[in-house]
Design an enzyme around this catalytic site. Structure first.
Site, PDB file in Angstrom:
ATOM      1  N   HIS A 161       0.839  -1.150   0.067  1.00 27.24           N
ATOM      2  CA  HIS A 161      -0.043  -0.104   0.200  1.00 27.24           C
ATOM      3  C   HIS A 161       0.669   1.256  -0.131  1.00 27.24           C
ATOM      4  O   HIS A 161       1.791   1.401   0.487  1.00 27.24           O
ATOM      5  CB  HIS A 161      -0.960  -0.012   1.163  1.00 27.24           C
ATOM      6  N   ASP A 206      -8.104  -5.204  -0.305  1.00 26.92           N
ATOM      7  CA  ASP A 206      -8.415  -6.057  -1.363  1.00 26.92           C
ATOM      8  C   ASP A 206      -7.961  -7.470  -1.384  1.00 26.92           C
ATOM      9  O   ASP A 206      -8.658  -8.213  -2.065  1.00 26.92           O
ATOM     10  CB  ASP A 206      -7.928  -5.476  -2.767  1.00 26.92           C
TER      11      ASP A 206
HETATM   12  C1  SDX Z   1      -6.100   0.425  -2.961  1.00 26.07           C
HETATM   13  O1  SDX Z   1      -4.277   4.848  -1.966  1.00 26.07           O
HETATM   14  C2  SDX Z   1      -5.204   4.304  -1.440  1.00 26.07           C
HETATM   15  O2  SDX Z   1      -5.791   4.336  -0.392  1.00 26.07           O
HETATM   16  C3  SDX Z   1      -5.924   3.026  -2.321  1.00 26.07           C
HETATM   17  C4  SDX Z   1      -6.869   2.282  -1.226  1.00 26.07           C
HETATM   18  C5  SDX Z   1      -8.297   3.017  -1.325  1.00 26.07           C
HETATM   19  O3  SDX Z   1      -8.896   2.503  -0.250  1.00 26.07           O
HETATM   20  O4  SDX Z   1      -8.434   3.912  -2.116  1.00 26.07           O
HETATM   21  O5  SDX Z   1      -6.196   1.652  -0.042  1.00 26.07           O
HETATM   22  C6  SDX Z   1      -7.203   1.149  -2.440  1.00 26.07           C
HETATM   23  O6  SDX Z   1      -5.734   0.747  -4.112  1.00 26.07           O
HETATM   24  C7  SDX Z   1      -5.338  -0.928  -2.285  1.00 26.07           C
HETATM   25  C8  SDX Z   1      -3.993  -1.357  -3.319  1.00 26.07           C
HETATM   26  C9  SDX Z   1      -4.745  -2.432  -4.297  1.00 26.07           C
HETATM   27  N1  SDX Z   1      -3.691  -2.575  -5.038  1.00 26.07           N
HETATM   28  C10 SDX Z   1      -2.802  -3.663  -5.002  1.00 26.07           C
HETATM   29  O7  SDX Z   1      -3.113  -4.509  -4.240  1.00 26.07           O
HETATM   30  C11 SDX Z   1      -2.088  -4.028  -6.234  1.00 26.07           C
HETATM   31  C12 SDX Z   1      -0.696  -4.549  -5.727  1.00 26.07           C
HETATM   32  N2  SDX Z   1      -0.023  -3.797  -4.741  1.00 26.07           N
HETATM   33  C13 SDX Z   1       1.131  -2.996  -5.409  1.00 26.07           C
HETATM   34  O8  SDX Z   1       0.963  -2.527  -6.799  1.00 26.07           O
HETATM   35  C14 SDX Z   1       1.630  -1.991  -4.659  1.00 26.07           C
HETATM   36  O9  SDX Z   1       1.719  -2.093  -3.265  1.00 26.07           O
HETATM   37  C15 SDX Z   1       0.755  -0.475  -4.747  1.00 26.07           C
HETATM   38  C16 SDX Z   1       0.509   0.166  -5.914  1.00 26.07           C
HETATM   39  C17 SDX Z   1      -0.523  -0.673  -3.974  1.00 26.07           C
HETATM   40  C18 SDX Z   1       1.549   0.570  -3.752  1.00 26.07           C
HETATM   41  O10 SDX Z   1       2.552   0.849  -4.744  1.00 26.07           O
HETATM   42  P1  SDX Z   1       3.704   1.809  -4.040  1.00 26.07           P
HETATM   43  O11 SDX Z   1       3.507   2.328  -2.754  1.00 26.07           O
HETATM   44  O12 SDX Z   1       4.192   2.587  -5.127  1.00 26.07           O
HETATM   45  O13 SDX Z   1       4.982   0.780  -3.725  1.00 26.07           O
HETATM   46  P2  SDX Z   1       6.173   0.870  -4.488  1.00 26.07           P
HETATM   47  O14 SDX Z   1       5.937   0.657  -5.969  1.00 26.07           O
HETATM   48  O15 SDX Z   1       6.805   2.068  -4.092  1.00 26.07           O
HETATM   49  O16 SDX Z   1       6.945  -0.433  -3.907  1.00 26.07           O
HETATM   50  C19 SDX Z   1       7.818  -0.342  -3.027  1.00 26.07           C
HETATM   51  C20 SDX Z   1       8.466  -1.664  -3.188  1.00 26.07           C
HETATM   52  C21 SDX Z   1       9.205  -1.965  -4.518  1.00 26.07           C
HETATM   53  O17 SDX Z   1      10.238  -2.835  -4.129  1.00 26.07           O
HETATM   54  P3  SDX Z   1      11.536  -1.942  -4.649  1.00 26.07           P
HETATM   55  O18 SDX Z   1      11.586  -1.216  -5.757  1.00 26.07           O
HETATM   56  O19 SDX Z   1      11.813  -1.252  -3.228  1.00 26.07           O
HETATM   57  O20 SDX Z   1      12.663  -3.310  -4.613  1.00 26.07           O
HETATM   58  O21 SDX Z   1       7.781  -2.832  -2.748  1.00 26.07           O
HETATM   59  C22 SDX Z   1       7.759  -3.499  -3.934  1.00 26.07           C
HETATM   60  C23 SDX Z   1       8.010  -2.799  -5.208  1.00 26.07           C
HETATM   61  O22 SDX Z   1       8.293  -3.613  -5.966  1.00 26.07           O
HETATM   62  N3  SDX Z   1       6.230  -3.882  -3.882  1.00 26.07           N
HETATM   63  C24 SDX Z   1       5.745  -5.189  -3.948  1.00 26.07           C
HETATM   64  C25 SDX Z   1       4.136  -5.083  -3.980  1.00 26.07           C
HETATM   65  N4  SDX Z   1       3.936  -3.819  -3.627  1.00 26.07           N
HETATM   66  C26 SDX Z   1       5.053  -3.035  -3.625  1.00 26.07           C
HETATM   67  N5  SDX Z   1       6.287  -6.446  -4.430  1.00 26.07           N
HETATM   68  C27 SDX Z   1       5.520  -7.456  -4.776  1.00 26.07           C
HETATM   69  N6  SDX Z   1       4.126  -7.324  -4.531  1.00 26.07           N
HETATM   70  C28 SDX Z   1       3.276  -6.261  -4.255  1.00 26.07           C
HETATM   71  N7  SDX Z   1       2.349  -6.126  -4.131  1.00 26.07           N
END
Ligand code: SDX
Length: 392
Positions: free
Chosen positions: A270, A327
């Site tokens: 998140h 989710d």
């Molecule tokens: C919602 O904003 C809100 O409030 C949204 C929400 C709402 O109520 O409105 O809460 C609803 O959208 C919940 C999120 C639903 N989406 C998912 O579940 C999709 C999977 N999650 C990821 O795509 C991700 O975690 C996000 C998009 C939710 C958040 O992305 P960020 O904060 O931009 O995370 P990041 O890209 O900065 O990641 C930081 C690190 C990275 O690795 P490094 O580059 O540091 O090595 O964490 C990794 C990312 O690759 N990472 C994940 C991951 N999420 C982040 N690695 C594997 N699986 C994941 N799910």
């Protein structure tokens, strides 16, 4: 002089704002709507009370709640011409496409009242809250070729929705009290989440002076994205794929950690929570309650819990503060209720609607409010002159 600007690639114009609607502490896993903890509201209120709270700033008295319930019932029908719209909408359209199209077309059937008159604005808001739920149920019935079921004046908000979704001339008692109570809690935990992607779109569209219906239609489109509200649908697809490929969770975790693959663990991570999303805790408990009430057992829930346990024990996820988000378990709960996967994000939109409305109204009331216009750091070529095409 060269026009080349060096900049910090992490620069992002977040377009942040001040707001009194929702408070989140991502480190402590706290979520409050107008000061009330989300689990307190989920345990003790109906969704329409929480909608009233987000939009009006306080929980309704018994009299205000009765008046609100009556208004929501009065506005639960949609114009019969809108039903024609369903009949001619392309057969296999995603329900989120229908929802977004119908939301903006409400302004053609119900001219938005003046925002300067409290009563009129309240009419527009209540109309939208009630009709979007009806549109969602009608779009589902259309998608399965069944006759639509009209809303009833004697059913409360959630029960009315389940009745419109599942009742049919050949089905008796299509839902139970546990489903109604679980849906109530599910809508509450989705009701707002401060400046998330879709709320920012609603504020942005509204800041241009567009009407509430148009702003909500934009928010629906943003929510549809798999990284946002679309994730609940993708969690189920991910779990089903894992099951089909023999349930090898270690392999899935390796893929999610690999930089070579864009694959991410859906329902995990998140932008704000670097701890357990408080909504995920509620959704996990609801999933088990609904299953028990229907005397069902879904192996996907076992798989989801095993996946959660292994991911939370994995240093990669621990170091990055990656936990289940809202989710991860909500899709499973909807699935147990018999709601099809392609309707999961529609459910998210129905829950989030009062939050979007509250954010829209707060933005519109801001005396210093201006059109949303993020700036940028230009990284393109410096100035140059056009040369004739044969010399290019
Ligand atoms: C919602 O904003 C809100 O409030 C949204 C929400 C709402 O109520 O409105 O809460 C609803 O959208 C919940 C999120 C639903 N989406 C998912 O579940 C999709 C999977 N999650 C990821 O795509 C991700 O975690 C996000 C998009 C939710 C958040 O992305 P960020 O904060 O931009 O995370 P990041 O890209 O900065 O990641 C930081 C690190 C990275 O690795 P490094 O580059 O540091 O090595 O964490 C990794 C990312 O690759 N990472 C994940 C991951 N999420 C982040 N690695 C594997 N699986 C994941 N799910």
């Amino acid at each position: 002089e060269t026009g080349m600007i060096t900049y910090d690639p992490g620069f992002v114009n977040t377009g942040s704002c001040s707001s009194s609607v929702t408070f989140i502490d991502g480190e402590k896993g706290i979520l409050r709507y107008r000061g009330y903890d989300v689990d307190d509201l989920a345990e003790n209120c109906e969704f329409i009370e929480v909608a009233y709270l987000l939009i009006n700033g306080s929980l309704p008295t018994r009299e205000e709640k009765a008046k609100y319930t009556n208004l929501l019932n009065q506005h639960s029908l949609i114009h019969e011409d809108m039903i024609e719209f369903f009949r001619h909408y392309p057969e296999h359209s995603h329900p989120m496409a229908v929802l977004s199209a119908m939301a903006v077309s409400l302004s053609s059937f119900y001219p938005e009242m003046s925002e300067n008159h409290k009563e009129e604005l309240s009419m527009t808001v209540t109309r939208l809250l009630s009709k979007l739920r009806t549109i969602a149920a009608f779009s589902y019935k259309k998608s399965i070729g069944e006759p639509i079921v009209y809303p009833r004046h004697d059913l409360r908000y959630c029960e009315n929705f389940l009745n419109m979704m599942f009742n049919s001339p050949v089905c008796d008692m299509p839902y139970n009290d546990t489903m109604t109570e679980s849906l109530n809690k599910l809508l509450i935990i989705h009701a707002d989440h401060e400046q998330n992607c879709s709320a920012s779109v609603v504020r942005g569209v509204g800041s241009a002076g567009a009407n509430l219906y148009a702003a909500i239609s934009g928010g629906i489109c943003a929510l549809w994205g798999p990284l946002h509200g679309g994730a609940n649908q993708h969690v189920i697809e991910m779990l089903e794929n894992i099951m089909e490929e023999g349930g090898n969770i270690d392999k899935v975790l390796e893929r999610a950690k690999s930089k070579r693959s864009p694959f991410r663990l859906m329902g995990f991570g998140h932008r704000v929570y670097k701890s357990y999303d408080p909504r995920a805790k509620i959704a996990k408990a609801l999933c088990k309650e609904v299953m028990a009430s229907l005397n069902k057992h879904d192996p996907l829930l076992d798989l989801a819990m095993e996946l959660e346990e292994k991911a939370l024990a994995d240093p990669y996820f621990q170091e990055r503060g990656l936990y289940p988000n809202v989710d991860f378990y909500t899709g499973l709960t909807y699935r147990e209720m018999g709601i099809p996967t392609n309707m999961f994000t529609v459910m998210f939109a129905i829950g989030r609607l009062p939050g979007w409305i509250a954010q829209f109204m707060e933005m519109r009331k801001d005396p210093h409010g201006r059109i949303s216009r993020p700036r940028q750091i230009y990284t393109g070529p410096s100035v140059r002159k056009v040369v004739p095409i044969d010399q290019r």
